[in-house]
Design an enzyme around this catalytic site. Sequence first.
Site, PDB file in Angstrom:
ATOM      1  N   GLU A 167       0.830  -1.206   0.000  1.00 14.39           N
ATOM      2  CA  GLU A 167       0.000   0.000   0.000  1.00 14.39           C
ATOM      3  C   GLU A 167       0.869   1.263   0.000  1.00 14.39           C
ATOM      4  O   GLU A 167       0.823   2.087   0.907  1.00 14.39           O
ATOM      5  CB  GLU A 167      -0.972  -0.021   1.179  1.00 14.39           C
ATOM      6  CG  GLU A 167      -1.993  -1.144   1.075  1.00 14.39           C
ATOM      7  CD  GLU A 167      -3.119  -1.067   2.083  1.00 14.39           C
ATOM      8  OE1 GLU A 167      -4.231  -1.537   1.772  1.00 14.39           O
ATOM      9  OE2 GLU A 167      -2.892  -0.545   3.196  1.00 14.39           O
ATOM     10  N   GLU A 269      -6.239  -6.867  -1.891  1.00 15.07           N
ATOM     11  CA  GLU A 269      -6.878  -6.931  -0.577  1.00 15.07           C
ATOM     12  C   GLU A 269      -8.332  -6.510  -0.685  1.00 15.07           C
ATOM     13  O   GLU A 269      -8.649  -5.486  -1.286  1.00 15.07           O
ATOM     14  CB  GLU A 269      -6.200  -5.996   0.434  1.00 15.07           C
ATOM     15  CG  GLU A 269      -4.790  -6.348   0.813  1.00 15.07           C
ATOM     16  CD  GLU A 269      -4.273  -5.449   1.930  1.00 15.07           C
ATOM     17  OE1 GLU A 269      -5.097  -4.855   2.670  1.00 15.07           O
ATOM     18  OE2 GLU A 269      -3.045  -5.334   2.059  1.00 15.07           O
TER      19      GLU A 269
END
Length: 369
Positions: A167, A269
């Site tokens: 991320e 995710e």
Amino acid sequence: MRRRTILRAGTAAAIAPVALGALGTGAAQAAPVRIQGVDLSSIPKGEARGAVFRYANGTAGDPVRILQAGGANYVRLKVWVNSPDGYHGKPQILAMARRAQALGMRTLIDFHYSDSWADPGQQTKPAAWRNLSFSALQQAVYDHTYDILNALRAQGTPAAMAQIGNEINGGLLWPDGRYTNWPQLGRLLTAGVQAARAASPGILVALHLAEGGDNGGTVWWFDNARAQGVSFDVIALSFYGYWHGTLNDLQFNMNDVSARYGKDVLVAETAYPFRTDSKDSHPQIITAQEPVPGLPATPEGQLQWMRSITTVVSRVPNGRGLGVFYWEPAWTAVAGNGWDPYDAGSGNAWENQALFDYDNRALPAVVWG
């Protein structure tokens, strides 16, 4: 850190709206994708602390096997450099890769380049790297990446894919690799990419943002990465429906960036709650009755979410949508396996989004594909 980018004209018109109601729980399974993945990073510590997992009928079983029987064909595993709790390092990665391969599953390695959580709000250097010069930091990234992937290949379980950072909207290894210093960020990413390909020839390299529904942010980031000469194979995106926009936003973004950069795209995710209360004393992250409007926090709502998001990925043109990973489906509430690796007494804020209920039985969404 907001960025505005002009979107390609005409892209949105080609996207049919994705309606949750059209994929109700009685509907057929989601359209097929190549990857039906599960992030199982919490399993080694959970099992060591006494976690038990059961099939839907109550029979105890291996959680990896239970998820594989439901259709999972990839395991995602995060790597921390020197974790304070002694997990998420090379021994656990090697052992989990063996378990995955024994069941015919492939492995995605998720490098955090930190001793603990790395995400858009924190990209903290490992303690051992804190005082390194920039050139030494590049070498540390290369050596760490190479070490993990080479060990996997040496034991006969080579990783199929590697994420160079987790991320990394705002960069990694702050402050050296912040998004405000793209020349240095590009060099750090390139060190990881080169190490991955040297250690494990043929591996797919993914770059991962928590920008699933933000096309402007995604384009801004990958334009900069490309300008720095960063090489990659897969655009990986986190997409949680209660944080990152609508399914139509995700569809628009994936369709656009797959065409714009000529790359495959992946939801690295996602998750959805099946209830709103906690099993332990720690409050949950998501407690809304309908975290996504029209979709209740129930086992049926969780299944419907997974079918819907998988269908979105399957619609990316030219077969560019690789698939979906469910984040931590086996992170159940077990004493000692909480969210804070520095505090053995911390609780779990995620057990209401696992794919096992509070009696440890597999939920319907185990079979989402």
